[in-house]
Enzyme design. Sequence first.
Site, PDB file in Angstrom:
ATOM      1  N   ASP A   1      -5.473  -9.409  -8.229  1.00  0.00           N
ATOM      2  CA  ASP A   1      -5.648  -8.451  -9.320  1.00  0.00           C
ATOM      3  C   ASP A   1      -4.376  -7.923  -9.981  1.00  0.00           C
ATOM      4  O   ASP A   1      -4.057  -8.221 -11.133  1.00  0.00           O
ATOM      5  CB  ASP A   1      -6.532  -7.276  -8.860  1.00  0.00           C
TER       6      ASP A   1
ATOM      7  N   GLU B   1       0.825  -1.212   0.000  1.00  0.00           N
ATOM      8  CA  GLU B   1       0.000   0.000   0.000  1.00  0.00           C
ATOM      9  C   GLU B   1       0.856   1.257   0.000  1.00  0.00           C
ATOM     10  O   GLU B   1       0.567   2.216  -0.709  1.00  0.00           O
ATOM     11  CB  GLU B   1      -0.949   0.010   1.215  1.00  0.00           C
TER      12      GLU B   1
HETATM   13  C1  DMJ Z   1      -6.138   1.106  -5.063  1.00  0.00           C
HETATM   14  O1  DMJ Z   1      -5.379   1.282  -3.933  1.00  0.00           O
HETATM   15  C2  DMJ Z   1      -5.356   0.426  -6.146  1.00  0.00           C
HETATM   16  O2  DMJ Z   1      -5.999   0.607  -7.369  1.00  0.00           O
HETATM   17  C3  DMJ Z   1      -5.174  -1.031  -5.894  1.00  0.00           C
HETATM   18  O3  DMJ Z   1      -4.521  -1.688  -6.940  1.00  0.00           O
HETATM   19  C4  DMJ Z   1      -6.512  -1.687  -5.686  1.00  0.00           C
HETATM   20  N1  DMJ Z   1      -7.302  -1.016  -4.711  1.00  0.00           N
HETATM   21  C5  DMJ Z   1      -7.396   0.410  -4.690  1.00  0.00           C
HETATM   22  C6  DMJ Z   1      -8.549   1.014  -5.433  1.00  0.00           C
HETATM   23  O4  DMJ Z   1      -9.690   0.285  -5.493  1.00  0.00           O
END
Ligand code: DMJ
Length: 628
Positions: free
Chosen positions: A389, A257
């Site tokens: 993802d 993060e």
């Molecule tokens: C963001 O912090 C980034 O896009 C991450 O890859 C996935 N989650 C959040 C947004 O939804």
Amino acid sequence: MRKNTSFNDRVTINLGFDPSRSFSETGKSKSITRAWRRLSSLQRTVILLLVCVACMCAVYYSPVFQMEVGRPRAQTKDHPIDMLPPGWKPPEAPRNPVVMNSGNRDEEEAKVVDFPLKVDKEEKQEQIHNPMENKPADKPLADQQVEVDKSNGPGRRFEAVVEYDYFNSNRQNNAQQKAIIEAFKECWEAYKKHAWGHDEFHPISKRFSEWFGVGLTIIDSIDTAIIMGLKDEYEEAREFVAKDLSLDRDQDVNLFEITIRVLGGMLSSYHLTGDNLFKEKAKELGDRLLPCFNSPSRVPYSDVNLRSGVAHAPRWGPDSSTSEVTTIQLEFRDLSAVTGDPKYREAVDEVYSHVHSEPKKDGLVPIFINAQTGKLRNSATISVGARGDSYYEYLLKQWLQTGKTEDKYKFDYLEAVNGMKQHLFKKSEPSKLTYLGELIGGRSFAPKMDHLVCFMGGTLALGQANGLPDDHLDLGSELTRTCYEMYARMPTKLSPEIVYFNQAEGASEDLIVKPLDSHNLLRPETVESLFYLYRITQDEKYREWGWKIFLAFKKYARVEGFGYSSINNVKNAGGNNYRDKLESFFLAETLKYLYLLFSDDPDLIPLDKFVINTEAHPLPIYSKPFSN
Ligand code: DMJ
């Protein structure tokens, strides 16, 4: 099942059969009871403890919790570096790298819009922009893109700079861009007044909260302010970074993060302005994060203390998320490029190589990996949503970042997309919406899709625009249409966090939303894909959809005078729905992608010069291999 207790503190479980007709079972039960009574209380305690631990382990590792143990299953294939995935064919003919029309298959779709679209073509301003004019003083002189190779000693330093005068006062915005800027400014002002210097703002209670304690909303938003040409907001943010931001904090942070939001935000601010302040902060943060990689396998621990450098696995379990350890590579590689110190890139390259060599299911990865052993947990769920993802996103984007010079990323990506086609892409009933489901426990298909998955439409389109197969664009547009439907079919016209898709023939509605999944966090993934698809196809329907989504945010998530808040239930159009949180990614990503979606200026973040990280921070594309 009934539970009986006796005066002897004995616990027997009556399984519901008739004792009089089950003499042998009753006899067994008695002898177990007698044996139990003969044990000392210490022995009984130890046995009970062992049973408890066994039960907890069984629950923890069950597929329901997506962490079942089990020996690693026989794998589908080995995966050596630089081997072409089976079935991969080179594209037949070179294509236009960025602009390409996909045709009008969704024309009917565009006709059923239920409130007038306010995209006024006449309002589109022709951008008169000379990239060589009005350069900021402290920025190195550059052509469209310059790479300064400063090979000096063991490290190699080169910086890609894309010139653009972001704060040019002649810059024009159309009506949609102005509305999006207004939304950004409203959030910024409210955050400034009630939460300045803190991580996140709560627009209902007017309070703030800390996550890393680094002024996260400011740093995540700096490059959005730059891209929107907001000089005052940019200068306020810069001053915070220069005077108030301290990374010397006794604070545990999540490596992924803080990398995508803060390291990515600093690096992109550096690239967009040429201001060394951001580079220095990025370097300091990179150094503080490096201890994460000191695990036996070199797969990073999920968390690290910024001051002590003590790194550890997450508090909730032994594993790191697969997407987290594989979504730090763009940022660390860029940090090596701008500092000339290869150590950041080497750390993340090792992680990539390790994950690359792990067995997979046709290129698809389970969502957990163990930092001690380096093993992917093969009994975990396979998903292009949460925890999986951006593994897929960064395969493509690393190939692009390295100027398409390192094909191992491309081959892994192509194999993964083929795996998705084989195992995860399905169509719903009755409307045949294309979606990406999950394999629970790595095996059983679930027709469930997180909103997070919606980035994949844009990623597929971006790959096609860079020469990957044409059917990627088709799949990407179909998936993005589904993501748009996740908004359009809800009473608030906002998407829930998770949807389930009907598979049964004769079903009346494609989407099922469970009560616990009905919130909306102002996430960016759908508008991100709309941005890529519009840039690549120039099909106006993507702008129409984006504008409707923006208006729905404005109607249901705006807290007048205090910006925007996540909401509890997208099926409740009746009010009193606020969740009271402005996520930093709304400013970093959602509004940035919306602004760029409506931009007619091809020189504003051109996709052949920038690769955009998973938090929407643009980083330069380099045209040279990174290895020395
Ligand atoms: C963001 O912090 C980034 O896009 C991450 O890859 C996935 N989650 C959040 C947004 O939804």
